[in-house]
Scaffold this motif. Structure first.
Motif, mmCIF file in Angstrom:
data_model
loop_
_atom_site.group_PDB
_atom_site.id
_atom_site.type_symbol
_atom_site.label_atom_id
_atom_site.label_comp_id
_atom_site.label_asym_id
_atom_site.label_seq_id
_atom_site.Cartn_x
_atom_site.Cartn_y
_atom_site.Cartn_z
ATOM 1 N N GLN A 59 0.862 -1.185 0.000
ATOM 2 C CA GLN A 59 0.000 0.000 0.000
ATOM 3 C C GLN A 59 0.896 1.231 0.000
ATOM 4 O OE1 GLN A 59 -3.518 0.469 -0.060
ATOM 5 N NE2 GLN A 59 -2.786 2.529 -0.447
ATOM 6 N N GLY A 60 0.625 2.149 -0.888
ATOM 7 C CA GLY A 60 1.386 3.392 -0.953
ATOM 8 C C GLY A 60 0.554 4.566 -0.486
ATOM 9 N N TYR A 61 1.188 5.426 0.307
ATOM 10 C CA TYR A 61 0.531 6.638 0.798
ATOM 11 C C TYR A 61 1.419 7.846 0.459
ATOM 12 C CZ TYR A 61 -2.353 3.557 3.742
ATOM 13 O OH TYR A 61 -3.217 2.592 4.210
ATOM 14 N N PRO A 62 1.315 8.384 -0.755
ATOM 15 C CA PRO A 62 2.034 9.620 -1.031
ATOM 16 C C PRO A 62 1.275 10.790 -0.394
ATOM 17 C CG PRO A 62 0.855 8.893 -2.988
ATOM 18 C CD PRO A 62 0.613 7.865 -1.914
ATOM 19 N N VAL A 63 2.001 11.644 0.323
ATOM 20 C CA VAL A 63 1.381 12.740 1.069
ATOM 21 C C VAL A 63 2.068 14.046 0.704
ATOM 22 C CG1 VAL A 63 1.028 13.687 3.382
ATOM 23 C CG2 VAL A 63 0.770 11.233 2.998
ATOM 24 N N PRO A 79 -3.076 8.176 -5.834
ATOM 25 C CA PRO A 79 -3.529 9.543 -5.578
ATOM 26 C C PRO A 79 -2.742 10.133 -4.402
ATOM 27 C CG PRO A 79 -5.396 8.045 -5.745
ATOM 28 C CD PRO A 79 -4.154 7.199 -5.722
ATOM 29 N N ILE A 80 -2.296 11.357 -4.559
ATOM 30 C CA ILE A 80 -1.549 12.029 -3.496
ATOM 31 C C ILE A 80 -2.546 12.531 -2.460
ATOM 32 C CG2 ILE A 80 0.005 13.951 -2.966
ATOM 33 C CD1 ILE A 80 1.083 13.612 -5.875
ATOM 34 N N LEU A 81 -2.242 12.236 -1.195
ATOM 35 C CA LEU A 81 -3.143 12.564 -0.089
ATOM 36 C C LEU A 81 -2.785 13.911 0.510
ATOM 37 C CD1 LEU A 81 -3.021 9.035 1.555
ATOM 38 C CD2 LEU A 81 -4.742 9.929 -0.035
#
Length: 184
Positions: A59-63, A79-81
């Motif tokens: 799981q990727g979490y780009p912030v 999607p960038i958070l």
């Protein structure tokens, strides 16, 4: 338009994701080092940061604080958070690893970012951090020192710690600090 968006439009976009390969090299990682893990890149920029080149991440979490704008470019694999009210749109204790590359010196209140990264990392989760130290290189940035950065991580178990020229961004005249840390 923000300083960061202007930077990416002027110089960053043609470089693509090559700078992220250099960050991985700096930490002794390769593209498969986070296979099967949930990973956050806090302050990822328009590409989703290192998530744009890591393989088989669970799981990727780009912030990024500029998520709404960067998502219009559609350069990130996820999607960038956003970071409303200093809290990334990432579930608590959901990440095995986090990257925070070249962004703590961009924040007037870096301690908010550090607390949020601590929130999203699982116990014993690993942080890979890189920050410019010693001088304010652009008006929009906030000068930090090695001491002030390390004070932010006083409750963490800091592993490797290095200081040297900024090789990932090919700016050898700038001094950078990079380290790994484990959430206690």
């Amino acid at each position: 338009m923000s300083h960061e968006v202007k930077y990416w439009e002027r110089t960053g976009l043609p470089l693509g994701t090559e700078r992220y390969r250099r960050y991985l090299d700096l930490f002794g990682l390769d593209r498969a080092s986070c296979r099967g893990l949930a990973v956050c890149d806090y302050g990822c920029g328009p590409f989703g940061g290192v998530l744009s080149i890591l393989t088989d991440v669970r799981q990727g979490y780009p912030v990024d604080i500029l998520a709404d704008f960067y998502n219009t470019w559609r350069l990130s694999p996820w999607p960038i958070l956003d970071v409303p009210d200093g809290r990334a749109e990432v579930p608590d204790a959901s990440c095995d690893a986090a990257f925070c590359l070249n962004m703590l010196d961009h924040m007037p209140n870096a301690e908010i970012v550090v607390r949020d990264i601590e929130r999203i990392l699982r116990p014993h989760g690993r942080l890979f951090a890189f920050v410019h130290v010693g001088r304010d290189r652009v008006k929009a940035h906030h000068p930090v020192t090695q001491r002030s950065v390390m004070a932010l991580f006083s409750a963490w178990r800091v592993g490797t710690l290095s200081v040297g020229a900024d090789a990932p961004n090919q700016e050898p005249s700038l001094t950078a600090l990079w380290f790994t840390a484990e959430r206690a």
